[in-house]
Design a protein around this motif. Structure first.
Motif, PDB file in Angstrom:
ATOM      1  N   GLY A  45     -96.092  47.104 -57.319  1.00 49.79           N
ATOM      2  CA  GLY A  45     -95.472  45.799 -57.550  1.00 49.79           C
ATOM      3  C   GLY A  45     -94.344  45.512 -56.581  1.00 49.79           C
ATOM      4  N   ALA A  46     -93.901  46.529 -55.861  1.00 50.47           N
ATOM      5  CA  ALA A  46     -92.851  46.322 -54.853  1.00 50.47           C
ATOM      6  C   ALA A  46     -93.449  45.610 -53.643  1.00 50.47           C
ATOM      7  N   GLU A  47     -92.583  45.041 -52.841  1.00 47.26           N
ATOM      8  CA  GLU A  47     -93.051  44.345 -51.634  1.00 47.26           C
ATOM      9  C   GLU A  47     -92.289  44.865 -50.424  1.00 47.26           C
ATOM     10  N   ARG A  48     -93.039  45.146 -49.378  1.00 51.13           N
ATOM     11  CA  ARG A  48     -92.462  45.645 -48.136  1.00 51.13           C
ATOM     12  C   ARG A  48     -92.531  44.557 -47.080  1.00 51.13           C
ATOM     13  N   VAL A  49     -91.512  44.572 -46.223  1.00 56.46           N
ATOM     14  CA  VAL A  49     -91.459  43.643 -45.095  1.00 56.46           C
ATOM     15  C   VAL A  49     -91.549  44.478 -43.825  1.00 56.46           C
ATOM     16  N   LYS A  75     -78.067  44.287 -47.280  1.00 54.00           N
ATOM     17  CA  LYS A  75     -78.315  45.504 -48.059  1.00 54.00           C
ATOM     18  C   LYS A  75     -78.410  45.208 -49.550  1.00 54.00           C
ATOM     19  N   ASP A  76     -77.935  44.047 -49.967  1.00 57.98           N
ATOM     20  CA  ASP A  76     -78.071  43.640 -51.366  1.00 57.98           C
ATOM     21  C   ASP A  76     -79.498  43.181 -51.669  1.00 57.98           C
ATOM     22  N   LEU A  77     -80.226  42.756 -50.630  1.00 58.53           N
ATOM     23  CA  LEU A  77     -81.567  42.216 -50.820  1.00 58.53           C
ATOM     24  C   LEU A  77     -82.680  43.161 -50.375  1.00 58.53           C
ATOM     25  N   PHE A  78     -82.371  44.056 -49.424  1.00 57.08           N
ATOM     26  CA  PHE A  78     -83.401  44.910 -48.833  1.00 57.08           C
ATOM     27  C   PHE A  78     -82.895  46.331 -48.624  1.00 57.08           C
ATOM     28  N   ASP A  79     -83.806  47.289 -48.752  1.00 50.77           N
ATOM     29  CA  ASP A  79     -83.550  48.674 -48.382  1.00 50.77           C
ATOM     30  C   ASP A  79     -84.398  48.990 -47.156  1.00 50.77           C
ATOM     31  N   VAL A  80     -83.811  49.651 -46.172  1.00 49.35           N
ATOM     32  CA  VAL A  80     -84.575  50.100 -45.016  1.00 49.35           C
ATOM     33  C   VAL A  80     -85.328  51.356 -45.440  1.00 49.35           C
ATOM     34  N   VAL A  81     -86.661  51.326 -45.350  1.00 50.02           N
ATOM     35  CA  VAL A  81     -87.461  52.479 -45.777  1.00 50.02           C
ATOM     36  C   VAL A  81     -88.096  53.214 -44.598  1.00 50.02           C
ATOM     37  N   ASN A  82     -88.154  52.571 -43.449  1.00 50.13           N
ATOM     38  CA  ASN A  82     -88.745  53.214 -42.276  1.00 50.13           C
ATOM     39  C   ASN A  82     -88.143  52.598 -41.013  1.00 50.13           C
ATOM     40  N   GLY A  83     -87.533  53.424 -40.163  1.00 47.56           N
ATOM     41  CA  GLY A  83     -86.935  52.934 -38.928  1.00 47.56           C
ATOM     42  C   GLY A  83     -85.503  52.475 -39.122  1.00 47.56           C
ATOM     43  N   ASN A  84     -84.993  51.754 -38.139  1.00 42.92           N
ATOM     44  CA  ASN A  84     -83.631  51.209 -38.145  1.00 42.92           C
ATOM     45  C   ASN A  84     -83.656  49.749 -37.732  1.00 42.92           C
ATOM     46  N   VAL A  85     -82.643  49.007 -38.166  1.00 40.02           N
ATOM     47  CA  VAL A  85     -82.542  47.595 -37.785  1.00 40.02           C
ATOM     48  C   VAL A  85     -81.852  47.436 -36.433  1.00 40.02           C
ATOM     49  N   ALA A  94     -87.826  44.739 -14.608  1.00 37.60           N
ATOM     50  CA  ALA A  94     -88.385  43.401 -14.438  1.00 37.60           C
ATOM     51  C   ALA A  94     -89.869  43.446 -14.763  1.00 37.60           C
ATOM     52  N   GLY A  95     -90.316  42.506 -15.568  1.00 29.46           N
ATOM     53  CA  GLY A  95     -91.725  42.459 -15.984  1.00 29.46           C
ATOM     54  C   GLY A  95     -92.050  43.418 -17.111  1.00 29.46           C
ATOM     55  N   GLY A  96     -91.075  44.179 -17.601  1.00 29.02           N
ATOM     56  CA  GLY A  96     -91.310  45.175 -18.642  1.00 29.02           C
ATOM     57  C   GLY A  96     -91.207  44.620 -20.047  1.00 29.02           C
ATOM     58  N   ILE A  97     -91.616  45.445 -20.997  1.00 32.76           N
ATOM     59  CA  ILE A  97     -91.553  45.075 -22.409  1.00 32.76           C
ATOM     60  C   ILE A  97     -91.068  46.280 -23.210  1.00 32.76           C
ATOM     61  N   LEU A  98     -90.246  46.003 -24.208  1.00 29.61           N
ATOM     62  CA  LEU A  98     -89.793  47.010 -25.166  1.00 29.61           C
ATOM     63  C   LEU A  98     -90.192  46.523 -26.550  1.00 29.61           C
ATOM     64  N   SER A  99     -90.601  47.441 -27.416  1.00 26.50           N
ATOM     65  CA  SER A  99     -90.998  47.070 -28.773  1.00 26.50           C
ATOM     66  C   SER A  99     -90.262  47.948 -29.776  1.00 26.50           C
ATOM     67  N   HIS A 100     -89.928  47.340 -30.905  1.00 25.59           N
ATOM     68  CA  HIS A 100     -89.270  48.086 -31.973  1.00 25.59           C
ATOM     69  C   HIS A 100     -89.782  47.566 -33.303  1.00 25.59           C
ATOM     70  N   THR A 101     -90.100  48.485 -34.221  1.00 21.31           N
ATOM     71  CA  THR A 101     -90.566  48.098 -35.547  1.00 21.31           C
ATOM     72  C   THR A 101     -89.790  48.868 -36.612  1.00 21.31           C
ATOM     73  N   TYR A 102     -89.687  48.259 -37.764  1.00 18.69           N
ATOM     74  CA  TYR A 102     -89.066  48.910 -38.917  1.00 18.69           C
ATOM     75  C   TYR A 102     -89.603  48.250 -40.173  1.00 18.69           C
ATOM     76  N   GLU A 103     -89.378  48.920 -41.303  1.00 21.93           N
ATOM     77  CA  GLU A 103     -89.924  48.432 -42.560  1.00 21.93           C
ATOM     78  C   GLU A 103     -88.827  48.408 -43.615  1.00 21.93           C
ATOM     79  N   LEU A 104     -88.834  47.361 -44.407  1.00 22.20           N
ATOM     80  CA  LEU A 104     -87.842  47.160 -45.468  1.00 22.20           C
ATOM     81  C   LEU A 104     -88.560  47.011 -46.802  1.00 22.20           C
ATOM     82  N   GLU A 105     -87.853  47.301 -47.861  1.00 15.09           N
ATOM     83  CA  GLU A 105     -88.386  47.040 -49.193  1.00 15.09           C
ATOM     84  C   GLU A 105     -87.478  46.034 -49.881  1.00 15.09           C
ATOM     85  N   ALA A 106     -88.101  44.990 -50.418  1.00 20.90           N
ATOM     86  CA  ALA A 106     -87.350  43.914 -51.060  1.00 20.90           C
ATOM     87  C   ALA A 106     -86.844  44.347 -52.426  1.00 20.90           C
ATOM     88  N   LYS A 107     -85.621  43.914 -52.746  1.00 24.96           N
ATOM     89  CA  LYS A 107     -85.015  44.220 -54.048  1.00 24.96           C
ATOM     90  C   LYS A 107     -85.069  43.036 -55.004  1.00 24.96           C
TER      91      LYS A 107
END
Length: 176
Positions: A45-49, A75-85, A94-107
């Motif tokens: 029933g929890a929801e992850r972002v 932090k009142d609305l979400f908990d970081v469950v995987n990665g960092n913000v 030049a011409g490069g790309i960087l990617s970053h992902t993380y996951e939160l759980e809604a409260k």
């Protein structure tokens, strides 16, 4: 006396030379960042972002000390469950790309409007840090009341409606 056409042509050539020399001098990074988020409902029933930020250097030189900060997740609305913000990299070529992902759980339940992430970077020719912003995310309806979808019922209803079409109905559709 000079021909008016040759004067105009000379003026255009001088203007093009000045513009091209200005562009050659402006050898700087140009940072473009795209932030996106998606919701995933868990069986509990929890929801992850899931959030991903892609940072592109569309400029003609390297950006140094690249840093991503995304403080829009309270932090009142979400908990970081995987990665960092937040995340840092030494450089973005030049011409490069960087990617970053993380996951939160809604409260809590409700609509959430996220702000753009902040990307700071350094250019060797300037003392001050440069700042760029990502695209904002679309509003998220966190823990929304969604009707349960029974896939078996949907398939049977669809197949029943297909087989209930009469021969005359098909002929009438084809005729018109």
């Amino acid at each position: 006396m000079a021909n008016p056409i040759s004067k105009s042509l000379l003026s255009v050539l001088i203007a093009l030379f000045l513009i091209s020399s200005t562009l050659a001098i402006s050898d700087v990074p140009f940072i473009v960042a795209h932030k996106k988020a998606s919701l995933k409902r868990l069986k509990s029933g929890a929801e992850r972002v899931s959030v991903s930020v892609n940072i592109y250097n569309q400029g003609s030189s390297t950006a140094y000390d690249v840093s991503l900060t995304d403080d829009s997740w309270s932090k009142d609305l979400f908990d970081v469950v995987n990665g960092n913000v937040s995340k840092s990299w030494e450089r973005l070529d030049a011409g490069g790309i960087l990617s970053h992902t993380y996951e939160l759980e809604a409260k809590v339940q409700g609509m959430f409007y996220g702000a753009p992430a902040v990307i700071s970077f350094r250019i060797p020719t300037k003392a001050a840090l440069q700042v760029a912003y990502s695209t904002p995310i679309l509003p998220l309806d966190i823990l929304a009341e969604k009707p349960a979808e029974n896939k078996v019922e949907l398939v049977s209803a669809f197949s029943h409606s297909l087989f209930s079409i009469k021969k005359n109905d098909i002929l009438r559709i084809l005729w018109f």
